[in-house]
Design a protein around this motif. Structure first.
Motif, PDB file in Angstrom:
ATOM      1  N   VAL A 129       0.835  -1.206   0.000  1.00 33.32           N
ATOM      2  CA  VAL A 129       0.000   0.000   0.000  1.00 33.32           C
ATOM      3  C   VAL A 129       0.868   1.253   0.000  1.00 33.32           C
ATOM      4  CG1 VAL A 129      -1.654   1.354   1.346  1.00 33.32           C
ATOM      5  CG2 VAL A 129      -1.952  -1.125   1.138  1.00 33.32           C
ATOM      6  N   ALA A 130       1.901   1.253   0.825  1.00 30.42           N
ATOM      7  CA  ALA A 130       2.797   2.411   0.906  1.00 30.42           C
ATOM      8  C   ALA A 130       3.504   2.648  -0.427  1.00 30.42           C
ATOM      9  CB  ALA A 130       3.816   2.196   2.016  1.00 30.42           C
ATOM     10  N   ASP A 131       3.896   1.570  -1.098  1.00 23.32           N
ATOM     11  CA  ASP A 131       4.576   1.698  -2.389  1.00 23.32           C
ATOM     12  C   ASP A 131       3.660   2.322  -3.443  1.00 23.32           C
ATOM     13  OD1 ASP A 131       6.842   0.619  -1.348  1.00 23.32           O
ATOM     14  OD2 ASP A 131       6.699  -1.309  -2.387  1.00 23.32           O
ATOM     15  N   VAL A 132       2.426   1.833  -3.514  1.00 21.99           N
ATOM     16  CA  VAL A 132       1.486   2.368  -4.511  1.00 21.99           C
ATOM     17  C   VAL A 132       1.181   3.827  -4.216  1.00 21.99           C
ATOM     18  CG1 VAL A 132      -0.830   2.161  -5.491  1.00 21.99           C
ATOM     19  CG2 VAL A 132       0.471   0.103  -4.937  1.00 21.99           C
ATOM     20  N   ALA A 175      -3.109  -9.559  -5.145  1.00 22.77           N
ATOM     21  CA  ALA A 175      -3.526  -8.174  -4.955  1.00 22.77           C
ATOM     22  C   ALA A 175      -4.326  -7.717  -6.165  1.00 22.77           C
ATOM     23  CB  ALA A 175      -2.309  -7.270  -4.764  1.00 22.77           C
ATOM     24  N   GLN A 176      -5.358  -6.928  -5.923  1.00 19.19           N
ATOM     25  CA  GLN A 176      -6.199  -6.390  -6.984  1.00 19.19           C
ATOM     26  C   GLN A 176      -6.015  -4.876  -6.996  1.00 19.19           C
ATOM     27  OE1 GLN A 176      -8.116  -8.561  -8.773  1.00 19.19           O
ATOM     28  NE2 GLN A 176      -9.019  -7.063 -10.165  1.00 19.19           N
ATOM     29  N   LEU A 177      -5.301  -4.384  -7.987  1.00 21.44           N
ATOM     30  CA  LEU A 177      -4.987  -2.954  -8.076  1.00 21.44           C
ATOM     31  C   LEU A 177      -5.927  -2.270  -9.057  1.00 21.44           C
ATOM     32  CD1 LEU A 177      -3.143  -0.520  -7.430  1.00 21.44           C
ATOM     33  CD2 LEU A 177      -1.648  -1.296  -9.298  1.00 21.44           C
ATOM     34  N   ARG A 178      -6.541  -1.199  -8.594  1.00 23.04           N
ATOM     35  CA  ARG A 178      -7.404  -0.388  -9.464  1.00 23.04           C
ATOM     36  C   ARG A 178      -6.855   1.038  -9.504  1.00 23.04           C
ATOM     37  NH1 ARG A 178     -13.814   0.595  -8.370  1.00 23.04           N
ATOM     38  NH2 ARG A 178     -13.006   0.845  -6.252  1.00 23.04           N
ATOM     39  N   LEU A 179      -6.685   1.553 -10.715  1.00 31.52           N
ATOM     40  CA  LEU A 179      -6.208   2.918 -10.907  1.00 31.52           C
ATOM     41  C   LEU A 179      -7.337   3.747 -11.507  1.00 31.52           C
ATOM     42  CD1 LEU A 179      -3.693   4.770 -10.697  1.00 31.52           C
ATOM     43  CD2 LEU A 179      -3.220   4.195 -13.089  1.00 31.52           C
ATOM     44  N   VAL A 180      -7.552   4.928 -10.974  1.00 34.26           N
ATOM     45  CA  VAL A 180      -8.646   5.805 -11.397  1.00 34.26           C
ATOM     46  C   VAL A 180      -8.094   7.187 -11.721  1.00 34.26           C
ATOM     47  CG1 VAL A 180     -10.848   6.850 -10.733  1.00 34.26           C
ATOM     48  CG2 VAL A 180     -10.251   4.555  -9.897  1.00 34.26           C
ATOM     49  N   VAL A 213      -2.689  -9.166  -9.446  1.00 36.26           N
ATOM     50  CA  VAL A 213      -1.273  -9.548  -9.382  1.00 36.26           C
ATOM     51  C   VAL A 213      -1.119 -10.713  -8.407  1.00 36.26           C
ATOM     52  CG1 VAL A 213       1.067  -8.795  -8.836  1.00 36.26           C
ATOM     53  CG2 VAL A 213      -0.573  -7.172  -9.843  1.00 36.26           C
ATOM     54  N   THR A 214      -0.572 -11.813  -8.879  1.00 33.08           N
ATOM     55  CA  THR A 214      -0.267 -12.931  -7.993  1.00 33.08           C
ATOM     56  C   THR A 214       1.016 -12.622  -7.238  1.00 33.08           C
ATOM     57  OG1 THR A 214      -1.335 -14.512  -9.479  1.00 33.08           O
ATOM     58  CG2 THR A 214       0.226 -15.401  -7.877  1.00 33.08           C
ATOM     59  N   LEU A 215       0.965 -12.755  -5.930  1.00 37.30           N
ATOM     60  CA  LEU A 215       2.110 -12.416  -5.089  1.00 37.30           C
ATOM     61  C   LEU A 215       2.918 -13.668  -4.752  1.00 37.30           C
ATOM     62  CD1 LEU A 215       0.273  -9.923  -2.706  1.00 37.30           C
ATOM     63  CD2 LEU A 215       1.563  -9.394  -4.783  1.00 37.30           C
ATOM     64  N   SER A 216       4.214 -13.480  -4.642  1.00 38.55           N
ATOM     65  CA  SER A 216       5.112 -14.617  -4.447  1.00 38.55           C
ATOM     66  C   SER A 216       5.527 -14.829  -3.002  1.00 38.55           C
ATOM     67  CB  SER A 216       6.378 -14.418  -5.294  1.00 38.55           C
ATOM     68  OG  SER A 216       7.134 -13.320  -4.790  1.00 38.55           O
ATOM     69  N   GLY A 217       5.395 -13.793  -2.177  1.00 44.59           N
ATOM     70  CA  GLY A 217       5.907 -13.865  -0.812  1.00 44.59           C
ATOM     71  C   GLY A 217       7.278 -13.244  -0.671  1.00 44.59           C
ATOM     72  N   LEU A 261      10.291  -8.792  -4.919  1.00 52.47           N
ATOM     73  CA  LEU A 261       9.698  -9.228  -6.186  1.00 52.47           C
ATOM     74  C   LEU A 261       8.246  -8.750  -6.291  1.00 52.47           C
ATOM     75  CD1 LEU A 261       9.809 -10.803  -8.820  1.00 52.47           C
ATOM     76  CD2 LEU A 261       9.284 -12.892  -7.516  1.00 52.47           C
ATOM     77  N   ASP A 262       7.510  -8.856  -5.198  1.00 50.96           N
ATOM     78  CA  ASP A 262       6.109  -8.438  -5.215  1.00 50.96           C
ATOM     79  C   ASP A 262       5.980  -6.927  -5.392  1.00 50.96           C
ATOM     80  OD1 ASP A 262       5.277 -11.025  -4.898  1.00 50.96           O
ATOM     81  OD2 ASP A 262       5.041 -10.903  -2.728  1.00 50.96           O
ATOM     82  N   ARG A 263       6.883  -6.183  -4.820  1.00 50.14           N
ATOM     83  CA  ARG A 263       6.854  -4.725  -4.994  1.00 50.14           C
ATOM     84  C   ARG A 263       7.087  -4.363  -6.455  1.00 50.14           C
ATOM     85  NH1 ARG A 263      10.507  -2.376  -0.081  1.00 50.14           N
ATOM     86  NH2 ARG A 263       9.543  -0.392  -0.680  1.00 50.14           N
ATOM     87  N   GLN A 264       7.978  -5.098  -7.108  1.00 48.24           N
ATOM     88  CA  GLN A 264       8.253  -4.834  -8.517  1.00 48.24           C
ATOM     89  C   GLN A 264       7.057  -5.218  -9.387  1.00 48.24           C
ATOM     90  OE1 GLN A 264      11.011  -3.241  -9.841  1.00 48.24           O
ATOM     91  NE2 GLN A 264       9.646  -3.234 -11.632  1.00 48.24           N
ATOM     92  N   ARG A 265       6.414  -6.345  -9.061  1.00 48.32           N
ATOM     93  CA  ARG A 265       5.244  -6.775  -9.825  1.00 48.32           C
ATOM     94  C   ARG A 265       4.123  -5.737  -9.734  1.00 48.32           C
ATOM     95  NH1 ARG A 265       4.513 -13.259  -8.384  1.00 48.32           N
ATOM     96  NH2 ARG A 265       6.301 -14.018  -9.591  1.00 48.32           N
TER      97      ARG A 265
END
Length: 439
Positions: A9-12, A52-57, A67-71, A75-79
């Motif tokens: 969340v902080a990254d987005v 994670a389900q990302l929606r941009l408005v 986005v499927t997260l790997s743990g 890597l997940d931050r980059q995805r």
């Protein structure tokens, strides 16, 4: 898992550009699955997954990506960063969304239900002791389920709950079966044993000579599992604001005031205390919603989009406007008096393959299956050959409803399509004066 979600969340939030808004949904589970055949473990494993389900408005347009997260945090931050960039490129290509409505309140919700789950060894030992000599086929699933939501408006929700779900059938040597389930958030060995013994007792009745009935109307008792099939049909748009506004709801006549159900019938979307999160997939706080009260329609489930399209007040419904925790108020019939009160008629443990035969009339059709018995003078005589019923909800839960049981059963969804479901229903059994069997 919560910390990983907060990091994303902080990254987005930090990557947003001027004029952009976002929502971020999160789903995760750590589940233990065991499959049984002949009451023996045939397959066991664990599933740990998150997405994670990302929606941009921006400027009245919206786009989403899962986005499927790997743990792996990096890597997940980059995805997620890559997904954000793809959505940014997609938005200008989309048309304006006329019904786009975002909840702009900075609500906060936190629920952490960490009831202890049974050790698998305990479950297996009880199963072996109570049903080890039976042809039991089933699946056991248990573990924590997590849901999260955050938005650029400051909303943040987190929901984590432990649950178990054991769904099984006992097969008689004649090919007939008893279907049963034991599920919940609070494990009770006594309850589990009681369900196994009840199923074993019903299995014994399946060995008796089958009773063949002629088409007609019969007095009947519908167990909570059978009621769950009927309630599940109502969830197909029955309470949906969109379906009601477009004439596609089975409860159209009820909500228009042209029909009523029995005063015994009160349905509520009972999110509080359930396995479902207190926020919707659209990012709105979700409260308990009284749907039907004493047989009369009260409220409907209204998503943000339906609120915008039909000028209604949203009440936290998911986008598909189906109950996630449907509850039917109890009645006055004590469980130990069911057979006595039924007298002569059908004891129906399960219904199967339901569909609408007449949607506007709320008429349903389906099959009796598994442990359905013919009862005479309060005594089970034998199993009933599979029959098709065809009857209206306005009859079953209206003019023909005699009583509901005092005790209710919490039934958790057994769906594992993609991920374990958080859906549930809390239902009594129903004693009806007449159920129409057609063939």
């Amino acid at each position: 898992m919560k910390h990983a979600f907060e990091t994303l969340v902080a990254d987005v939030r930090a990557a947003l550009q001027a004029g952009e808004q976002f929502t971020l949904g999160y789903s995760a589970e750590q589940s233990q699955f065991v499959r049984f055949n002949h009451a023996k473990v045939r397959q066991a494993g664990e599933v740990s997954q998150a997405s994670a389900q990302l929606r941009l408005v921006r400027d009245g347009r919206q786009a989403e990506q899962q986005v499927t997260l790997s743990g792996d945090v990096q890597l997940d931050r980059q995805r997620l960063s890559d997904a954000l960039e793809q959505l940014r490129q997609t938005l200008p290509l989309l048309a304006l969304d006329p019904y786009l409505r975002l909840d702009q309140s900075a609500w906060h919700s936190h629920s952490q239900q960490e009831h202890p789950l049974p050790a698998l060894d305990e479950v297996l030992a009880l199963l072996d002791r109570e049903a080890g000599d039976l042809d039991l086929v089933g699946i056991y699933a248990a573990g924590p389920i997590c849901r999260g939501f955050a938005s650029s408006f400051g909303a943040f929700g987190w929901h984590q709950a432990n649950s178990f779900n054991f769904d099984w059938s006992l097969f008689h040597e004649n090919g007939q079966a008893v279907k049963a389930n034991c599920a919940g958030q609070l494990w009770s060995a006594d309850d589990f044993i009681a369900r196994l013994r009840q199923a074993r007792e019903q299995l014994g009745f399946l060995g008796r000579t089958a009773v063949t009935l002629k088409p007609g109307s019969y007095r009947a008792y519908l167990a909570p599992a059978a009621m769950d099939e009927i309630a599940g049909m109502l969830c197909w748009g029955g309470f949906s604001a969109q379906a009601l506004a477009t004439g596609n709801s089975a409860l159209q006549r009820l909500y228009s005031g042209d029909a009523r159900l029995s005063p015994l019938v009160s349905f509520t979307e009972q999110v509080s205390g359930s396995l479902s999160p207190a926020f919707s997939d659209e990012g709105a706080p979700r409260l308990d919603v009284p749907l039907i009260q004493q047989g009369a329609a009260l409220q409907r489930l209204v998503s943000a989009r339906s609120a915008a399209e039909f000028e209604l007040q949203a009440n936290g419904a998911d986008s598909y406007e189906s109950p996630c925790a449907l509850s039917l108020a109890p009645g006055n019939l004590a469980s130990e008096q069911i057979l006595e009160r039924l007298g002569t008629g059908l004891y129906i443990s399960n219904l199967w393959y339901l569909n609408y035969s007449d949607l506007p009339a709320a008429r349903m059709t389906g099959l009796t299956r598994f442990a359905t018995f013919w009862v005479e003078n309060g005594q089970i005589q034998g199993p009933v050959s599979t029959m098709r019923f065809d009857d209206s909800l306005y009859s079953l839960l209206g003019s023909q409803l005699e009583d509901l049981t005092r005790e209710r059963e919490m039934i958790l969804s057994t769906s594992t399509y993609g991920q374990r479901s958080t859906g549930s229903s809390h239902l009594p059994g129903a004693l009806v004066k007449g159920l129409t069997l057609t063939l």
